[in-house]
Design a protein around this motif. Structure first.
Motif, mmCIF file in Angstrom:
data_model
loop_
_atom_site.group_PDB
_atom_site.id
_atom_site.type_symbol
_atom_site.label_atom_id
_atom_site.label_comp_id
_atom_site.label_asym_id
_atom_site.label_seq_id
_atom_site.Cartn_x
_atom_site.Cartn_y
_atom_site.Cartn_z
ATOM 1 N N VAL A 196 8.641 5.486 7.350
ATOM 2 C CA VAL A 196 8.986 4.412 6.418
ATOM 3 C C VAL A 196 7.718 3.810 5.808
ATOM 4 C CG1 VAL A 196 9.997 2.109 6.195
ATOM 5 C CG2 VAL A 196 11.161 3.857 7.546
ATOM 6 N N ALA A 197 6.690 3.614 6.652
ATOM 7 C CA ALA A 197 5.427 3.046 6.165
ATOM 8 C C ALA A 197 4.795 3.938 5.102
ATOM 9 C CB ALA A 197 4.465 2.849 7.331
ATOM 10 N N LYS A 198 4.919 5.242 5.277
ATOM 11 C CA LYS A 198 4.336 6.183 4.320
ATOM 12 C C LYS A 198 5.015 6.075 2.963
ATOM 13 C CE LYS A 198 3.070 11.046 3.726
ATOM 14 N NZ LYS A 198 3.087 12.390 4.337
ATOM 15 N N VAL A 199 6.346 6.035 2.959
ATOM 16 C CA VAL A 199 7.086 5.925 1.698
ATOM 17 C C VAL A 199 6.819 4.568 1.059
ATOM 18 C CG1 VAL A 199 9.349 6.003 0.587
ATOM 19 C CG2 VAL A 199 8.854 7.508 2.516
ATOM 20 N N LEU A 200 6.733 3.515 1.876
ATOM 21 C CA LEU A 200 6.445 2.181 1.356
ATOM 22 C C LEU A 200 5.055 2.140 0.717
ATOM 23 C CD1 LEU A 200 7.656 -0.628 1.114
ATOM 24 C CD2 LEU A 200 6.658 -1.199 3.331
ATOM 25 N N ALA A 201 4.112 2.849 1.322
ATOM 26 C CA ALA A 201 2.766 2.927 0.752
ATOM 27 C C ALA A 201 2.798 3.657 -0.589
ATOM 28 C CB ALA A 201 1.824 3.638 1.719
ATOM 29 N N GLN A 202 3.656 4.670 -0.697
ATOM 30 C CA GLN A 202 3.802 5.380 -1.967
ATOM 31 C C GLN A 202 4.379 4.466 -3.037
ATOM 32 O OE1 GLN A 202 6.182 8.531 -0.405
ATOM 33 N NE2 GLN A 202 4.447 9.861 0.055
ATOM 34 N N LEU A 203 5.370 3.669 -2.661
ATOM 35 C CA LEU A 203 5.934 2.676 -3.584
ATOM 36 C C LEU A 203 4.847 1.697 -4.016
ATOM 37 C CD1 LEU A 203 8.162 1.042 -5.018
ATOM 38 C CD2 LEU A 203 8.665 -0.038 -2.798
ATOM 39 N N GLY A 204 4.065 1.215 -3.048
ATOM 40 C CA GLY A 204 3.007 0.262 -3.355
ATOM 41 C C GLY A 204 1.963 0.842 -4.291
ATOM 42 N N GLY A 205 1.642 2.112 -4.098
ATOM 43 C CA GLY A 205 0.662 2.759 -4.965
ATOM 44 C C GLY A 205 1.152 2.851 -6.400
ATOM 45 N N ILE A 206 2.419 3.199 -6.571
ATOM 46 C CA ILE A 206 2.989 3.309 -7.920
ATOM 47 C C ILE A 206 3.052 1.942 -8.587
ATOM 48 C CG2 ILE A 206 5.056 3.909 -9.231
ATOM 49 C CD1 ILE A 206 5.591 6.075 -7.133
ATOM 50 N N VAL A 207 3.442 0.916 -7.829
ATOM 51 C CA VAL A 207 3.513 -0.437 -8.379
ATOM 52 C C VAL A 207 2.129 -0.913 -8.801
ATOM 53 C CG1 VAL A 207 3.959 -2.862 -7.831
ATOM 54 C CG2 VAL A 207 5.613 -1.109 -7.162
ATOM 55 N N ARG A 208 1.129 -0.678 -7.974
ATOM 56 C CA ARG A 208 -0.233 -1.101 -8.321
ATOM 57 C C ARG A 208 -0.757 -0.343 -9.538
ATOM 58 N NH1 ARG A 208 0.642 -1.855 -3.049
ATOM 59 N NH2 ARG A 208 -0.296 -3.655 -2.006
ATOM 60 N N TYR A 209 -0.450 0.946 -9.608
ATOM 61 C CA TYR A 209 -0.844 1.728 -10.779
ATOM 62 C C TYR A 209 -0.178 1.154 -12.030
ATOM 63 C CZ TYR A 209 -0.883 5.549 -14.157
ATOM 64 O OH TYR A 209 -1.021 6.285 -15.301
ATOM 65 N N THR A 210 1.097 0.823 -11.910
ATOM 66 C CA THR A 210 1.842 0.250 -13.035
ATOM 67 C C THR A 210 1.198 -1.053 -13.501
ATOM 68 O OG1 THR A 210 3.911 1.228 -12.235
ATOM 69 C CG2 THR A 210 4.103 -0.604 -13.773
ATOM 70 N N LEU A 211 0.863 -1.927 -12.556
ATOM 71 C CA LEU A 211 0.230 -3.188 -12.905
ATOM 72 C C LEU A 211 -1.129 -2.959 -13.572
ATOM 73 C CD1 LEU A 211 1.022 -5.175 -9.632
ATOM 74 C CD2 LEU A 211 2.010 -5.602 -11.889
ATOM 75 N N PHE A 212 -1.898 -2.041 -13.008
ATOM 76 C CA PHE A 212 -3.233 -1.760 -13.529
ATOM 77 C C PHE A 212 -3.177 -1.223 -14.953
ATOM 78 C CE2 PHE A 212 -6.531 1.484 -14.234
ATOM 79 C CZ PHE A 212 -7.658 0.671 -14.214
ATOM 80 N N ILE A 213 -2.349 -0.214 -15.173
ATOM 81 C CA ILE A 213 -2.279 0.431 -16.479
ATOM 82 C C ILE A 213 -1.640 -0.490 -17.514
ATOM 83 C CG2 ILE A 213 -0.018 1.559 -16.381
ATOM 84 C CD1 ILE A 213 -3.311 3.273 -17.395
#
Length: 209
Positions: free
Chosen positions: A125-142
């Motif tokens: 679960v932590a791994k998938v949550l980290a993947q979600l977090g990475g996509i969200v941060r990328y979205t915010l950054f871009i």
């Protein structure tokens, strides 16, 4: 788990989401740099974002209204059936799309996100949550949004008091309600509120209750 085939479509999926979103904000100026350039703003907004695969908590603090709005993005088994969500990537895409909608509506000056807590007993679960977090941060950054990450233990110490880095969900809820005089019962929403308050504190501001 998200497989290699899913990741082949990740870039295309993110481009579609971001192009749809960015087209609504041509040449906009957002973020803390706008505060620095324009001085004191009549209004700015802080978004607290507590990411979850089942119910992401979101809070929005508006300076002009001096209040926090709290909401969540639930995704239940029934919703998955109705939305025809069958893979974890589709689940992540749905959550990101809902977050994009809130960014669109609120255009926050600063987004405050809780770091992923890696529990070795629930590593998948932590791994998938980290993947979600990475996509969200990328979205915010871009998209040009400024954001900060807050470690879970640091957030708990901030909202519950020194020495409370391992505070329970119930203790966080109690501390948030006591601090803001509200009646939140959902731990995801309580974390989101705590994150927004943390963001205000980082700007040397506070909510007057």
């Amino acid at each position: 788990m998200i497989n290699e085939e899913d990741f082949d479509n990740m870039e295309e999926m993110m481009d579609a989401h971001l192009n749809k979103y960015l087209s609504q904000f041509p040449d906009r100026k957002i973020g803390l740099n706008k505060i620095k350039e324009d001085g004191e703003l009549e209004d700015f907004r802080i978004m607290g974002l507590d990411l979850s695969l089942t119910e992401t908590g979101i809070s929005i603090f508006s300076r002009s209204m001096n209040k926090i709005e709290v909401m969540s993005i639930p995704i239940t088994t029934k919703m998955k059936r109705e939305l025809e969500i069958t893979t974890q990537l589709e689940q992540i895409a749905y959550i990101v799309d809902q977050i994009l909608n809130e960014l669109n509506v609120n255009v926050p000056t600063l987004v405050v996100i809780e770091d992923t807590f890696f529990n070795p007993r629930n590593a998948k679960v932590a791994k998938v949550l980290a993947q979600l977090g990475g996509i969200v941060r990328y979205t915010l950054f871009i998209s040009g949004f400024e954001f900060i990450d807050v470690e879970p233990c640091k957030l708990k110490k901030f909202i519950c008091g020194e020495g409370k880095g391992n505070a329970s969900k119930e203790e966080v809820i109690e501390a948030v309600n006591k601090r803001l005089g509200c009646n939140i019962t959902n731990n995801n929403k309580a974390d989101a509120v705590a994150l927004a308050v943390f963001g205000l504190n980082s700007l040397n501001m506070e909510i007057k209750v």
